[in-house]
Design a protein around this motif. Structure first.
Motif, mmCIF file in Angstrom:
data_model
loop_
_atom_site.group_PDB
_atom_site.id
_atom_site.type_symbol
_atom_site.label_atom_id
_atom_site.label_comp_id
_atom_site.label_asym_id
_atom_site.label_seq_id
_atom_site.Cartn_x
_atom_site.Cartn_y
_atom_site.Cartn_z
ATOM 1 N N SER A 11 0.825 -1.213 0.000
ATOM 2 C CA SER A 11 0.000 0.000 0.000
ATOM 3 C C SER A 11 0.856 1.258 0.000
ATOM 4 N N ILE A 12 1.952 1.234 0.785
ATOM 5 C CA ILE A 12 2.860 2.378 0.817
ATOM 6 C C ILE A 12 3.535 2.549 -0.540
ATOM 7 N N ALA A 13 4.001 1.434 -1.102
ATOM 8 C CA ALA A 13 4.664 1.489 -2.410
ATOM 9 C C ALA A 13 3.725 2.026 -3.480
ATOM 10 N N ASP A 14 2.444 1.586 -3.440
ATOM 11 C CA ASP A 14 1.480 2.047 -4.442
ATOM 12 C C ASP A 14 1.279 3.559 -4.369
ATOM 13 N N ASN A 15 1.213 4.090 -3.153
ATOM 14 C CA ASN A 15 1.048 5.542 -2.988
ATOM 15 C C ASN A 15 2.250 6.308 -3.522
ATOM 16 N N ILE A 16 3.459 5.780 -3.268
ATOM 17 C CA ILE A 16 4.676 6.433 -3.763
ATOM 18 C C ILE A 16 4.722 6.385 -5.288
ATOM 19 N N VAL A 17 4.401 5.219 -5.847
ATOM 20 C CA VAL A 17 4.393 5.072 -7.304
ATOM 21 C C VAL A 17 3.432 6.069 -7.940
ATOM 22 N N TYR A 18 2.246 6.181 -7.376
ATOM 23 C CA TYR A 18 1.230 7.102 -7.918
ATOM 24 C C TYR A 18 1.727 8.545 -7.871
ATOM 25 N N ALA A 19 2.295 8.958 -6.732
ATOM 26 C CA ALA A 19 2.772 10.331 -6.582
ATOM 27 C C ALA A 19 3.919 10.628 -7.542
ATOM 28 N N LEU A 20 4.811 9.674 -7.725
ATOM 29 C CA LEU A 20 5.937 9.878 -8.632
ATOM 30 C C LEU A 20 5.467 9.986 -10.081
ATOM 31 N N LYS A 21 4.526 9.144 -10.466
ATOM 32 C CA LYS A 21 4.028 9.185 -11.845
ATOM 33 C C LYS A 21 3.327 10.514 -12.141
ATOM 34 N N LEU A 22 2.662 11.075 -11.131
ATOM 35 C CA LEU A 22 2.000 12.366 -11.337
ATOM 36 C C LEU A 22 2.993 13.452 -11.718
ATOM 37 N N ASP A 23 4.247 13.326 -11.242
ATOM 38 C CA ASP A 23 5.275 14.322 -11.536
ATOM 39 C C ASP A 23 6.185 13.899 -12.681
ATOM 40 N N GLY A 89 22.419 6.311 8.807
ATOM 41 C CA GLY A 89 22.044 6.413 7.403
ATOM 42 C C GLY A 89 22.935 7.348 6.620
ATOM 43 N N LEU A 90 23.295 8.476 7.230
ATOM 44 C CA LEU A 90 24.194 9.427 6.570
ATOM 45 C C LEU A 90 25.609 8.880 6.470
ATOM 46 N N GLU A 91 26.069 8.222 7.529
ATOM 47 C CA GLU A 91 27.447 7.719 7.546
ATOM 48 C C GLU A 91 27.697 6.690 6.462
ATOM 49 N N ILE A 92 26.708 5.870 6.153
ATOM 50 C CA ILE A 92 26.926 4.807 5.172
ATOM 51 C C ILE A 92 26.605 5.251 3.750
ATOM 52 N N GLY A 93 26.219 6.523 3.573
ATOM 53 C CA GLY A 93 26.056 7.039 2.218
ATOM 54 C C GLY A 93 24.651 7.414 1.816
ATOM 55 N N GLY A 94 23.713 7.496 2.782
ATOM 56 C CA GLY A 94 22.369 7.940 2.450
ATOM 57 C C GLY A 94 22.318 9.435 2.200
ATOM 58 N N ASP A 95 21.323 9.868 1.434
ATOM 59 C CA ASP A 95 21.188 11.283 1.093
ATOM 60 C C ASP A 95 20.091 11.979 1.885
ATOM 61 N N ASP A 96 19.089 11.245 2.313
ATOM 62 C CA ASP A 96 17.997 11.840 3.082
ATOM 63 C C ASP A 96 17.287 10.728 3.845
ATOM 64 N N TYR A 97 16.369 11.123 4.736
ATOM 65 C CA TYR A 97 15.763 10.203 5.689
ATOM 66 C C TYR A 97 14.344 10.679 5.948
ATOM 67 N N VAL A 98 13.346 9.850 5.614
ATOM 68 C CA VAL A 98 11.941 10.199 5.790
ATOM 69 C C VAL A 98 11.297 9.214 6.756
ATOM 70 N N THR A 99 10.614 9.755 7.770
ATOM 71 C CA THR A 99 10.001 8.925 8.802
ATOM 72 C C THR A 99 8.540 8.663 8.493
ATOM 73 N N LYS A 100 8.124 7.409 8.625
ATOM 74 C CA LYS A 100 6.725 7.029 8.453
ATOM 75 C C LYS A 100 5.921 7.449 9.684
ATOM 76 N N PRO A 101 4.656 7.841 9.525
ATOM 77 C CA PRO A 101 3.949 8.073 8.254
ATOM 78 C C PRO A 101 4.405 9.367 7.602
ATOM 79 N N PHE A 102 4.305 9.437 6.306
ATOM 80 C CA PHE A 102 4.765 10.623 5.586
ATOM 81 C C PHE A 102 3.807 10.920 4.440
#
Length: 241
Positions: A11-23, A89-102
């Motif tokens: 369900s989370i993946a579907d919401n992200i996919v939908y939002a990305l496709k809109l843009d 997350g930053l130390e190992i090479g992440g670029d950003d961090y988003v906490t659920k729910p978002f």
């Protein structure tokens, strides 16, 4: 642009996919970390949205595996909101961090910010104007004693050894090399390297400096060219004291 989503909750993946496709993005969804790693080895992606709590392996371990062969930007998704998780997350090479729910729309905004940083021309925020275009093919590598910087290849050698740097480590070292011995504040380094720091954390500069120092010490354990100035920032020595 191609966006890889690594999320086991459909369900989370579907919401992200939908939002990305809109843009106008082209999202691809993987349920497991191993599948994501295999896909990235065969299919170029512009950015990865990576859940920390995957069923087959920890998202941080997935990030470490990706960083062995790719510098693709990574945004972590997690249900945990602890500072130590953000720092790891930053130390190992992440670029950003988003906490659920978002909000999926907020996530897409963060995706845009990171992709803008990656693809926009480098801006000298200190001087307030774009860096003039240079024909890098005719530019010899800049030799600064202990360091050899090649702008065309985005590489820096330290005492003859090529450093395996993340994008932010390269940016920090390049900035420090631009004016040896000058003390750069954390704010100046954040502005120069991150371009737009709205999605970055307060300890981002310190975290990436720590990683950069560790890589330099692998080459010469008894010498640290990066100097910490308490309450001020950092400077770089290009010769032994």
């Amino acid at each position: 642009m191609q966006i890889l989503i690594v999320e086991d909750e459909q369900s989370i993946a579907d919401n992200i996919v939908y939002a990305l496709k809109l843009d106008g993005f082209s999202p691809t969804h993987c349920l497991l970390g191993e599948a994501a790693i295999a896909m990235l080895k065969s299919t170029p992606m512009d950015l990865v949205i990576l859940d920390v709590g995957l069923p087959d392996m920890n998202g941080f371990e997935v990030c470490k595996a990706i960083r062995e062969f790719s510098d693709v930007p990574i945004i972590f998704l997690t249900a945990r909101d602890h500072e130590i998780d953000r720092v790891v997350g930053l130390e190992i090479g992440g670029d950003d961090y988003v906490t659920k729910p978002f909000s999926p729309r907020e996530l897409v905004a963060r995706v845009k910010v990171i992709l803008k940083r990656v693809h926009k021309p480098i801006i000298d925020k200190t001087l307030g104007h774009p860096v003039p275009h240079i024909n890098t093919q005719s530019q010899p590598p800049a030799n600064t004693s202990l360091f050899l910087s090649d702008d065309a290849k985005k590489q820096i050698h330290y005492q003859g050894t090529l450093l395996n740097l993340t994008r932010y480590e390269y940016g920090l070292l390049k900035t420090l090399l631009s004016q040896p011995e000058r003390v750069f504040s954390r704010e100046q380094l954040m502005t120069a390297v991150w371009s737009d720091n709205c999605g970055s954390f307060d300890r981002a500069v310190d975290t990436h400096i720590k990683g950069l120092r560790a890589k330099l010490k692998q080459i010469e354990p008894d010498f640290d060219p990066i100097k910490t100035h308490r309450g001020l920032g950092y400077s770089l020595s290009i010769t032994h004291d």
